[in-house]
Design a protein around this motif. Structure first.
Motif, PDB file in Angstrom:
ATOM      1  N   ILE A 167      64.876  51.138  69.523  1.00 30.21           N
ATOM      2  CA  ILE A 167      63.988  50.001  69.765  1.00 30.21           C
ATOM      3  C   ILE A 167      63.194  50.141  71.056  1.00 30.21           C
ATOM      4  CG2 ILE A 167      65.494  48.459  68.475  1.00 30.21           C
ATOM      5  CD1 ILE A 167      66.404  47.303  71.209  1.00 30.21           C
ATOM      6  N   GLY A 168      63.618  51.043  71.961  1.00 32.49           N
ATOM      7  CA  GLY A 168      63.069  51.073  73.309  1.00 32.49           C
ATOM      8  C   GLY A 168      61.664  51.621  73.443  1.00 32.49           C
ATOM      9  N   PHE A 203      58.208  40.733  64.391  1.00 28.49           N
ATOM     10  CA  PHE A 203      58.586  40.984  62.997  1.00 28.49           C
ATOM     11  C   PHE A 203      60.101  40.937  62.790  1.00 28.49           C
ATOM     12  CE2 PHE A 203      54.659  43.358  63.878  1.00 28.49           C
ATOM     13  CZ  PHE A 203      53.804  42.721  62.991  1.00 28.49           C
ATOM     14  N   PHE A 204      60.853  40.753  63.880  1.00 28.15           N
ATOM     15  CA  PHE A 204      62.310  40.748  63.789  1.00 28.15           C
ATOM     16  C   PHE A 204      62.810  39.397  63.309  1.00 28.15           C
ATOM     17  CE2 PHE A 204      66.370  39.579  65.725  1.00 28.15           C
ATOM     18  CZ  PHE A 204      67.185  40.599  65.249  1.00 28.15           C
ATOM     19  N   HIS A 205      63.765  39.416  62.374  1.00 25.67           N
ATOM     20  CA  HIS A 205      64.395  38.192  61.878  1.00 25.67           C
ATOM     21  C   HIS A 205      65.900  38.398  61.855  1.00 25.67           C
ATOM     22  CE1 HIS A 205      60.498  36.577  60.735  1.00 25.67           C
ATOM     23  NE2 HIS A 205      60.237  37.699  60.095  1.00 25.67           N
ATOM     24  N   ALA A 206      66.619  37.542  62.569  1.00 30.76           N
ATOM     25  CA  ALA A 206      68.075  37.670  62.648  1.00 30.76           C
ATOM     26  C   ALA A 206      68.731  37.565  61.278  1.00 30.76           C
ATOM     27  CB  ALA A 206      68.637  36.607  63.582  1.00 30.76           C
ATOM     28  N   SER A 209      60.074  51.072  77.117  1.00 37.44           N
ATOM     29  CA  SER A 209      58.865  50.326  77.441  1.00 37.44           C
ATOM     30  C   SER A 209      59.098  48.821  77.408  1.00 37.44           C
ATOM     31  CB  SER A 209      57.759  50.686  76.438  1.00 37.44           C
ATOM     32  OG  SER A 209      56.594  49.908  76.656  1.00 37.44           O
ATOM     33  N   GLY A 210      58.707  48.133  78.477  1.00 36.74           N
ATOM     34  CA  GLY A 210      58.568  46.683  78.498  1.00 36.74           C
ATOM     35  C   GLY A 210      59.778  45.906  78.019  1.00 36.74           C
ATOM     36  N   MET A 211      59.548  44.983  77.088  1.00 34.29           N
ATOM     37  CA  MET A 211      60.591  44.099  76.575  1.00 34.29           C
ATOM     38  C   MET A 211      61.379  44.726  75.436  1.00 34.29           C
ATOM     39  SD  MET A 211      60.425  41.361  78.417  1.00 34.29           S
ATOM     40  CE  MET A 211      61.157  40.008  77.509  1.00 34.29           C
ATOM     41  N   ASN A 212      61.144  45.990  75.146  1.00 32.09           N
ATOM     42  CA  ASN A 212      61.784  46.609  73.985  1.00 32.09           C
ATOM     43  C   ASN A 212      63.171  47.156  74.319  1.00 32.09           C
ATOM     44  OD1 ASN A 212      59.614  45.870  72.542  1.00 32.09           O
ATOM     45  ND2 ASN A 212      58.997  47.912  71.908  1.00 32.09           N
ATOM     46  N   THR A 213      64.052  46.229  74.725  1.00 35.82           N
ATOM     47  CA  THR A 213      65.444  46.532  75.017  1.00 35.82           C
ATOM     48  C   THR A 213      66.307  45.401  74.476  1.00 35.82           C
ATOM     49  OG1 THR A 213      65.382  45.383  77.138  1.00 35.82           O
ATOM     50  CG2 THR A 213      64.853  47.746  77.162  1.00 35.82           C
ATOM     51  N   GLY A 222      65.036  41.509  74.084  1.00 34.18           N
ATOM     52  CA  GLY A 222      65.145  40.688  72.886  1.00 34.18           C
ATOM     53  C   GLY A 222      65.945  39.426  73.115  1.00 34.18           C
ATOM     54  N   LEU A 223      67.047  39.532  73.879  1.00 31.06           N
ATOM     55  CA  LEU A 223      67.844  38.341  74.170  1.00 31.06           C
ATOM     56  C   LEU A 223      67.057  37.346  75.006  1.00 31.06           C
ATOM     57  CD1 LEU A 223      71.295  40.013  74.960  1.00 31.06           C
ATOM     58  CD2 LEU A 223      70.696  38.697  72.913  1.00 31.06           C
ATOM     59  N   SER A 224      66.268  37.839  75.970  1.00 28.52           N
ATOM     60  CA  SER A 224      65.490  36.927  76.817  1.00 28.52           C
ATOM     61  C   SER A 224      64.392  36.212  76.027  1.00 28.52           C
ATOM     62  CB  SER A 224      64.874  37.693  77.989  1.00 28.52           C
ATOM     63  OG  SER A 224      63.853  38.579  77.555  1.00 28.52           O
TER      64      SER A 224
END
Length: 529
Positions: free
Chosen positions: A169-170, A182-185, A217-221, A225-227
């Motif tokens: 995902i990073g 596009f992510f759905h739990a 990169s950026g928020m891709n961790t 995702g949790l934040s």
């Protein structure tokens, strides 16, 4: 296996809900995302299945299936060509794949899977609960391939007996990193945060991203995702491309499951009772007011919650950290624990390899404990790393084999020397030993190296390993070698945290553990509703 229940029986005496939960669960290890030559990759499916059975409880071997937006990127024609060839090969191999996975589940529980690449959404592994599934039909000619997007939008993992697992995902979005929009739990109960690509727990996590595809990169961790408010569990997978599921050091999944069968494993994955591991099966469990990791907890009236974490490793535990909303709020260092001077219980690492680069040595070795007992053992078996799918391996494949009894651990394996001075290609295992100062560690090994058979025998008092390690060479300078580590007392290899913390609705907590040999474990989060 459930070493947490055994090691922490005293702490669990007054935590009855946690004890009950642990008594009903066992710890399993798996790898749900890796590759072989059924699509583009190396090594036969038969070899992948045999490799998995040596050190995993459950696994999948993943076929590269489709790349809906491949032509939207600047990809060289020859790279597009080998991807298309791999996708086509998977269709021709699928019937054979189903047959072999059916047989594999007699030894190690197997799950079928296939992979979508996507610039826009990021890459996803589609994992099915049941065997014998059919591949989705090809998209209509001259129409946009919407199959991945439809799966992400419509899948309900709790009902559909499949889930969509994002991986590596990073990377930057648009470069096959995750697109959080596009992510759905509901479709993706777990996210793969560590593999041979590196760790995407945070921007500073180790191992680093060093693959040809680029940096994190950026928020891709995980933390990104949790934040953003997403809820998911975490897993590790090797993403190995050379028929080596669970290859040590590349990534594995830890799972708390009620049983070692398909139904129980699937339920554990769906409930996010998972860990992301780099290598060793570090048993890590977190409870928030007695609720297990992966679950939510209703906001308490006084805003105070109890948090309990238990960690059982196979070597010295450098630190255990508790994080609230991605910030460390508690840290302990089991490596600082004082230990008793007399020998009782602890761990040894046994490692084979070294010698000239690319110089193959075929080992047959046994470690015997005299006047002592092997309480548990964990193999550390590596596949030959091939990062680029276009690379080739010239080495004949020999599947490693590891067994252990009450007194003896045996390993048959091939080592190749380390390809660089910073790349670990050794093979080995960890042993939990119960003994005394009179215990003796015997090693009997033979190695076929440079077309000659060499023998190696040595014996060491366990007490002599309390402050140093031992090394033996097969045939002199720059020949392959065996390392017997220092004996690590159990007090330095396990740890626990019991604390009370302030909590508000929306807060989340997770734990992570780091060993002195570089292994890591990350728990799935707990949330306050």
């Amino acid at each position: 296996m459930n070493r947490v229940l055994h090691y922490f029986s005293e702490a669990l005496t007054h935590r009855l809900e946690q004890r009950k939960w642990l008594e009903e669960h066992q710890f399993l290890v798996g790898d749900l995302h890796n590759h072989c030559n059924i699509s583009y990759g190396h090594g036969d499916l038969e070899d992948a299945i045999a490799f998995a059975a040596e050190q995993l409880d459950f696994f999948s071997v993943t076929g590269h299936f489709a790349w809906p937006d491949m032509e939207e990127g600047t990809i060289p024609p020859e790279v597009q060509a080998y991807h298309r060839e791999g996708f086509a090969r998977l269709r021709t191999q699928w019937s054979h794949y189903n047959q072999l996975l059916e047989r594999a589940s007699e030894r190690c529980i197997s799950f079928p899977s296939y992979e979508f690449h996507s610039f826009q959404a990021g890459d996803y592994t589609i994992i099915h609960k049941n065997l014998g599934i059919a591949l989705p039909d090809p998209p209509p000619r001259f129409k946009k391939d919407e199959r991945l997007m439809k799966l992400l939008d419509s899948t309900d993992a709790s009902k559909d007996e499949l889930f969509c697992m994002p991986h590596h995902i990073g990377y930057k979005q648009g470069y096959r990193g995750i697109g959080w929009e596009f992510f759905h739990a509901q479709a993706s109960p777990v996210i793969e945060i560590v593999s041979m690509h590196g760790s995407a727990e945070s921007l500073e996590a180790s191992p680093k991203y060093l693959h040809t595809m680029g940096p994190r990169s950026g928020m891709n961790t995980m933390q990104g995702g949790l934040s953003l408010g997403h809820r998911f569990g975490v897993v590790g997978s090797s993403d190995h491309h050379n028929a080596s599921p669970g290859s040590y050091g590349c990534g594995r999944t830890g799972l708390w499951s009620t049983d070692r069968n398909r139904e129980a494993i699937w339920a554990g994955l769906s409930s996010r009772q998972t860990l992301a591991l780099t290598g060793d099966p570090i048993e890590l469990m977190v409870f928030l007011n007695d609720n297990p990791m992966g679950s939510g907890y209703d906001f308490p009236g006084d805003g105070i919650v109890s948090l309990d974490a238990y960690v059982a490793g196979y070597t010295v535990m450098d630190r255990i950290e508790i994080l609230k909303n991605n910030r460390v709020i508690h840290r302990v260092h089991p490596s600082d624990n004082q230990h008793t001077q007399h020998m009782e219980r602890g761990f040894l690492d046994v490692t084979f390899g070294w010698g000239e680069k690319h110089s193959l040595c075929q080992w047959e070795a046994a470690i015997t404990i005299e006047k002592g007992i092997i309480r548990s053992a964990s193999p550390r078996l590596r596949g030959e790393d091939i990062v680029d799918p276009l690379d080739n391996s010239d080495n004949e494949r020999i599947i490693p084999h590891f067994t252990s009894t009450r007194n003896t651990a045996s390993l048959t394996v091939v080592t190749r020397g380390n390809p660089t001075a910073t790349t670990d290609a050794t093979q080995g295992f960890a042993l939990e030993i119960e003994g005394s100062e009179q215990s003796v560690v015997h090693i009997h090994a033979k190695g076929f190296w440079h077309e000659e058979l060499h023998y190696l025998e040595a014996s060491y008092l366990l007490s002599s390993l309390s402050c140093t390690s031992r090394v033996a060479y097969l045939n002199g300078f720059v020949s392959p070698a065996v390392s017997i580590s220092q004996f690590h007392p159990i007090e330095q290899c396990i740890g626990e945290v019991h604390t009370e913390v302030n909590a508000q609705p929306g807060d989340f907590f997770y734990a992570r553990a780091f060993t002195n040999n570089g292994d890591c474990a990350w728990s799935s989060p707990c949330w306050v509703r």
